[in-house]
Design an enzyme around this catalytic site. Structure first.
Site, PDB file in Angstrom:
ATOM      1  N   HIS A  97     -10.118 -36.136  72.327  1.00  0.00           N
ATOM      2  CA  HIS A  97      -9.473 -37.290  72.808  1.00  0.00           C
ATOM      3  C   HIS A  97      -9.846 -38.476  72.139  1.00  0.00           C
ATOM      4  CE1 HIS A  97     -10.065 -35.054  76.865  1.00  0.00           C
ATOM      5  NE2 HIS A  97      -8.895 -35.616  77.145  1.00  0.00           N
ATOM      6  N   ASP A 100     -13.251 -39.875  72.840  1.00  0.00           N
ATOM      7  CA  ASP A 100     -14.242 -38.895  72.721  1.00  0.00           C
ATOM      8  C   ASP A 100     -14.935 -39.295  70.985  1.00  0.00           C
ATOM      9  OD1 ASP A 100     -13.548 -37.740  74.851  1.00  0.00           O
ATOM     10  OD2 ASP A 100     -12.528 -36.063  73.398  1.00  0.00           O
ATOM     11  N   ASP A 292      -6.392 -23.283  78.234  1.00  0.00           N
ATOM     12  CA  ASP A 292      -7.877 -23.863  78.299  1.00  0.00           C
ATOM     13  C   ASP A 292      -8.444 -22.835  79.061  1.00  0.00           C
ATOM     14  OD1 ASP A 292      -7.289 -26.199  76.799  1.00  0.00           O
ATOM     15  OD2 ASP A 292      -7.544 -27.596  78.579  1.00  0.00           O
ATOM     16  N   ASP A 303     -12.649 -28.835  89.894  1.00  0.00           N
ATOM     17  CA  ASP A 303     -12.615 -28.276  88.589  1.00  0.00           C
ATOM     18  C   ASP A 303     -13.892 -28.489  87.811  1.00  0.00           C
ATOM     19  OD1 ASP A 303     -11.438 -27.744  86.217  1.00  0.00           O
ATOM     20  OD2 ASP A 303     -10.128 -29.737  86.079  1.00  0.00           O
TER      21      ASP A 303
HETATM   22  C1  XLS Z   1      -8.748 -32.183  82.950  1.00  0.00           C
HETATM   23  C2  XLS Z   1      -8.186 -31.630  81.815  1.00  0.00           C
HETATM   24  C3  XLS Z   1      -8.468 -32.229  80.298  1.00  0.00           C
HETATM   25  C4  XLS Z   1      -7.568 -31.903  79.511  1.00  0.00           C
HETATM   26  C5  XLS Z   1      -7.482 -32.965  78.251  1.00  0.00           C
HETATM   27  O1  XLS Z   1      -8.955 -31.556  83.940  1.00  0.00           O
HETATM   28  O2  XLS Z   1      -8.380 -30.257  81.635  1.00  0.00           O
HETATM   29  O3  XLS Z   1      -9.710 -31.997  80.040  1.00  0.00           O
HETATM   30  O4  XLS Z   1      -7.567 -30.686  78.755  1.00  0.00           O
HETATM   31  O5  XLS Z   1      -7.142 -34.176  78.526  1.00  0.00           O
HETATM   32 NI    NI Z   2      -7.983 -28.959  80.120  1.00  0.00          NI
HETATM   33 NI    NI Z   3      -9.341 -29.505  83.532  1.00  0.00          NI
END
Ligand code: XLS
Ligand code: NI
Ligand code: NI
Length: 431
Positions: A97, A100, A292, A303
């Site tokens: 991001h 980051d 992801d 999460d």
């Molecule tokens: C959050 C998301 C984030 C995205 C990128 O839950 O997974 O990390 O992958 O903004």
């Molecule tokens: Ni993510």
């Molecule tokens: Ni996530």
């Protein structure tokens, strides 16, 4: 080169090793016609590994990293350490991001300058590294200005700020040769309908995404635009709920041929689906992009972004990825963070190396299931009667035609076993 990892040498593939090494991830191993590395396309998430301080809802920072702080010098040190880790792991990709990689400035202009300088610094690091950019994205959820959303904000100035931010991040992604650009709308949703004009907010989000796609074409960005669905957290309800919801949204705004999905394991579970469900659905809709690969804790229901450690689960996910034809621009991004007690540099390496091994085992199992073919044959056989001319004609006919055939042929369909246990036993031979 920093001294954070104490001059650790790149990890090797060594199935017998009692030390830190890959026991399953062997980049050059061929699986159904492709190198393992090219199947998996691993990526490190800059934010969790290098920007996250180890906080939870009850306590703040536990990690004590020498690069924490908002200066350019520290941002560069962070990048040095990140690239050291990429080379120790032999990781082909990373993701960021904007927030980051750069220190936040006093205003948009100074944040932009910091960002652009850091993008130049990353470009320099990438010249002497094997690691490429899988995707870039904008953090439009952490700063308080985004508290009520980015594109869906009731304040049009925040929409403008968000547009300016995505423009910057797309330019940077293109400059660094990124293969995708991701939008995850963490606060594109609501806390209560009592203060929310849902219809207006969805329109704003739709127009915003169209503007992103228009800009992509304007600058000739060749990568894919990906939306990452998630049902909630941080918002109580997020508009990008799951793959099916996002597909409807894309259709509504004429974007179904422009935007694909970045599907996260933990988000699928939060939405009440399995990971493989979301993957299979995206593939069937022609919008599968990237993944992801980070799991939740199944008891806490949040999460928690943990590294994958369940081979049978991962195998079923890669089974769907392989059936979808594998990744093109996408890859396996570890959007995963250490537990907050895992303080040491070695924990960062072990977390990723272990996850890479789990994925390698899952992929090998998935490839073996594809090569064996029994599962696919049994699935096809289940629908075999749909290959008859009468069955095909029925889908072009009417209710009347179908009704006439039922009586003419004196039909009396007998149920046939779905064989779920047998199929699950077959999977168990491979995992
Ligand atoms: C959050 C998301 C984030 C995205 C990128 O839950 O997974 O990390 O992958 O903004
Ligand atoms: Ni993510
Ligand atoms: Ni996530």
């Amino acid at each position: 080169m920093s001294d954070f990892f104490n001059n650790m040498q790149p990890l090797q593939f060594d199935p017998e090793s009692q030390d830190l090494a890959f026991r399953h991830y062997n980049p050059d191993e061929m699986l159904i016609g492709k190198r393992m590395e090219d199947h998996l396309r691993f990526s490190v998430a800059y934010w969790h590994s290098f920007a996250w301080p180890g906080g939870d809802p009850f306590g703040g920072q536990t990690f004590d990293r020498p690069w924490f702080g908002e200066t350019m010098a520290l941002a560069k040190l962070k990048a040095d350490v990140a690239f050291d880790m990429f080379s120790i792991l032999g990781i082909p990709f990373f993701c960021w991001h904007d927030a980051d990689i750069r220190p936040e400035g006093a205003d948009f202009k100074s944040s932009r300058r910091n960002f652009e300088d850091m993008v130049d610094y990353l470009a320099l690091k990438m010249e002497s590294s094997e690691t490429q950019l899988l995707w870039g994205t904008a953090n439009m959820f952490s700063h308080r200005r985004f508290m009520s959303g980015a594109a869906t904000n009731p304040n049009p100035d925040v929409f403008a700020w968000s547009a300016a931010t995505v423009k910057l991040c797309l330019d940077a992604t293109q400059k660094l040769g990124g293969e995708n650009y991701v939008l995850w709308g963490g606060r594109e949703g609501y806390e209560t309908l009592l203060n929310t004009d849902l219809k207006r907010e969805r329109q704003q989000a739709g127009r915003f995404l169209q503007m992103v796609v228009e800009y992509k074409h304007k600058i000739g960005f060749k990568g894919a635009i990906l939306v990452e669905p998630k049902p909630q957290e941080p918002s109580k309800h997020q508009y990008d709920y799951d793959v099916a919801t996002v597909f409807g949204f894309l259709k509504e705004f004429g974007l179904e041929n422009e935007v694909k999905m970045n599907i996260e394991q933990g988000h699928a579970i939060l939405a009440g689906h399995s990971f493989e469900h979301e993957l299979a659905l995206a593939s069937s809709l022609g919008i599968f992009g990237s993944i992801d690969m980070n799991r939740n804790d199944y008891q806490s229901g949040w999460d928690t972004d943990q590294f994958p450690n369940n081979v049978p689960e991962v195998a079923l996910a890669y089974y769907e990825v392989l059936k979808a034809g594998g990744f093109t621009t996408g890859g396996t991004n570890f959007d995963a963070k250490l537990r907050r007690q895992s303080l040491d540099p070695i924990d960062l390496i072990a977390g990723h190396a272990g996850a890479m091994d789990v994925c390698a085992r899952g992929l090998k199992a998935a490839a073996a299931m594809i090569e064996d073919g029994t599962l696919e044959t049994m699935r096809e056989e289940r629908y075999a009667n749909w290959n008859t001319p009468q069955a095909k004609a029925m889908l072009k006919g009417s209710l009347d035609d179908a009704a006439a055939r039922v009586e003419a042929e004196n039909m009396n369909p007998e149920p046939i076993s779905g064989r779920q246990e047998i199929l699950e036993n077959i999977v168990n031979r491979f995992v």
